[in-house]
Design an enzyme around this catalytic site. Structure first.
Site, PDB file in Angstrom:
ATOM      1  N   VAL A  68       0.822  -1.213   0.000  1.00  0.00           N
ATOM      2  CA  VAL A  68       0.000   0.000   0.000  1.00  0.00           C
ATOM      3  C   VAL A  68       0.854   1.262   0.000  1.00  0.00           C
ATOM      4  O   VAL A  68       0.348   2.357  -0.263  1.00  0.00           O
ATOM      5  CB  VAL A  68      -0.991   0.033   1.183  1.00  0.00           C
ATOM      6  CG1 VAL A  68      -2.048  -1.050   1.027  1.00  0.00           C
ATOM      7  CG2 VAL A  68      -0.269  -0.082   2.516  1.00  0.00           C
ATOM      8  N   LYS A 133      -7.754   1.150  19.456  1.00  0.00           N
ATOM      9  CA  LYS A 133      -6.572   1.924  19.848  1.00  0.00           C
ATOM     10  C   LYS A 133      -6.504   3.280  19.139  1.00  0.00           C
ATOM     11  O   LYS A 133      -5.684   4.134  19.498  1.00  0.00           O
ATOM     12  CB  LYS A 133      -5.313   1.105  19.602  1.00  0.00           C
ATOM     13  CG  LYS A 133      -5.238  -0.118  20.518  1.00  0.00           C
ATOM     14  CD  LYS A 133      -4.144  -1.079  20.128  1.00  0.00           C
ATOM     15  CE  LYS A 133      -4.142  -2.294  21.066  1.00  0.00           C
ATOM     16  NZ  LYS A 133      -5.402  -3.070  21.010  1.00  0.00           N
ATOM     17  N   TYR A 141       0.744   3.426  17.011  1.00  0.00           N
ATOM     18  CA  TYR A 141      -0.177   2.643  16.185  1.00  0.00           C
ATOM     19  C   TYR A 141      -1.561   3.265  16.205  1.00  0.00           C
ATOM     20  O   TYR A 141      -2.179   3.504  15.159  1.00  0.00           O
ATOM     21  CB  TYR A 141      -0.228   1.202  16.685  1.00  0.00           C
ATOM     22  CG  TYR A 141      -1.370   0.396  16.103  1.00  0.00           C
ATOM     23  CD1 TYR A 141      -1.470   0.190  14.728  1.00  0.00           C
ATOM     24  CD2 TYR A 141      -2.367  -0.138  16.925  1.00  0.00           C
ATOM     25  CE1 TYR A 141      -2.536  -0.529  14.190  1.00  0.00           C
ATOM     26  CE2 TYR A 141      -3.413  -0.862  16.398  1.00  0.00           C
ATOM     27  CZ  TYR A 141      -3.503  -1.055  15.032  1.00  0.00           C
ATOM     28  OH  TYR A 141      -4.542  -1.758  14.500  1.00  0.00           O
ATOM     29  N   GLU A 259       0.614   0.680  25.811  1.00  0.00           N
ATOM     30  CA  GLU A 259      -0.605  -0.058  26.153  1.00  0.00           C
ATOM     31  C   GLU A 259      -1.477   0.724  27.136  1.00  0.00           C
ATOM     32  O   GLU A 259      -0.981   1.481  27.966  1.00  0.00           O
ATOM     33  CB  GLU A 259      -0.260  -1.414  26.777  1.00  0.00           C
ATOM     34  CG  GLU A 259       0.057  -2.498  25.788  1.00  0.00           C
ATOM     35  CD  GLU A 259       0.084  -3.874  26.437  1.00  0.00           C
ATOM     36  OE1 GLU A 259      -0.455  -4.806  25.828  1.00  0.00           O
ATOM     37  OE2 GLU A 259       0.637  -4.013  27.537  1.00  0.00           O
TER      38      GLU A 259
END
Length: 338
Positions: A68, A133, A141, A259
């Site tokens: 991509v 997320k 991310y 996280e």
């Protein structure tokens, strides 16, 4: 009635867990699809997937090597394609933290390239995959996926007379997907040790089929600019560990970089634009290219209360140790025995 008969569909990142589940679903439910293109950069995974979906049995399938990040390759792949499902991404939080430039190139640059390639071809519908997320992100991310979401939603504003529709689906951890916690714990069970990042950690849970159903819902029903969120249960990480390895040691190893203890899919700030559609929520664009009243009437949508949020730690629907065991046996490992 929505049908793929005579249509051509391409899945970026098509050799991933969801890509394969989508392929199986589409070939089974829409055997008269004209062409299903699996676009990915991993030739080994394409080779393996071609054994699972041989062309002599599934003449509609095509395997197309590409990245991509390469817009020209995307433009070539999108020739004569009607619908695109964008599933390609770098998704491991800690790897993205360590390799930020690579994550940005794939998740943001790749999203831009997909949008541009769609405008340069005759694609009419696009569904992009997001993640919990991306909601109030604290890691790279999540930040890249939020940017990707914004790019796909905003693409509806610049399409002019082009009939194309861009929408986004956002959901939590896919049960049994590559790299997720349940397969990790099943494998670690052999060692008798299941490392726990934080005993209070919770996550949303959705099956692969649930993810597939949501993508197909968006493909069929999106008007352009919606971000769909499913109503799904949460689980506690300790319940997952006890469902898989009740007798294993469970040392606390600490949260990894980037996280959260609890994940979100809708923040209070999103509540101004969030509507309850029944099975799903939809966060609508600030300035939709269609009449809001018509959308609300068509889908019997109800606006959520001001300040509403959707958080894995404050969810009303929870998996238990027993339901997790049943789900693992049904969706992850049919030979799973505790």
């Amino acid at each position: 009635m929505f049908d793929l008969k005579g249509k051509s569909l391409l899945i970026t990142g098509g050799t991933g867990s969801l890509g394969k589940a989508l392929t199986k679903h589409i070939l089974s439910k829409y055997p008269e699809i004209k062409k299903l293109v699996i676009f990915s950069r991993d030739e080994q995974k394409q080779f393996q997937m071609a054994q699972e979906f041989p062309i002599n049995k599934y003449p509609q399938i095509r395997f197309f090597i590409g990245d991509v990040r390469d817009k020209e390759r995307l433009i070539r792949a999108f020739q004569h394609i009607d619908y695109v499902i964008h599933a390609a991404a770098m998704k491991h939080v800690h790897i993205a933290e360590y390799n930020p430039d690579e994550c940005i190139k794939t998740n943001i640059g790749g999203a831009e390239n997909v949008v541009d390639a769609c405008f340069k071809t005759k694609v009419t519908r696009v569904v992009a995959l997001s993640t919990d997320k991306a909601c109030a992100p604290i890691n790279l991310y999540g930040a890249t996926k939020l940017t990707s979401d914004k790019l796909f939603v905003a693409a509806n504003n610049i399409k002019g007379e082009n009939p194309i529709k861009f929408s986004v689906v956002r959901y939590g951890n896919v049960m049994g997907s590559n790299g997720s916690v349940i397969p990790f714990f099943i494998n670690k069970k052999k060692e008798g040790v299941l490392p726990i990042t934080d005993p209070n950690m919770t996550r949303f849970n959705i099956s692969l089929q649930g993810g597939v159903d949501m993508v197909m819902h968006a493909l069929e029903h999106a008007w352009g600019g919606e971000l769909f969120v499913p109503k799904i249960p949460s689980y506690k990480i300790m319940d997952v560990a006890n469902a898989i390895g009740p007798d294993c040691e469970k040392p606390i190893v600490g949260i990894r970089p980037g996280e959260k203890v609890h994940e979100e899919m809708i923040t209070p700030s999103d509540s101004f634009y969030t509507y309850d559609l029944g099975k799903y929520y939809a966060i609508l664009p600030n300035t939709p290219m269609w009449k809001l009243e018509d959308f609300l009437t068509t889908f019997k949508a109800k606006k959520v209360s001001l300040g509403f949020s959707y958080n894995s730690g404050e969810n009303e629907d929870w998996e238990t140790i027993e339901t997790l065991r049943k789900l693992i046996k049904a969706h992850v490992d049919s030979e799973f025995i505790v």
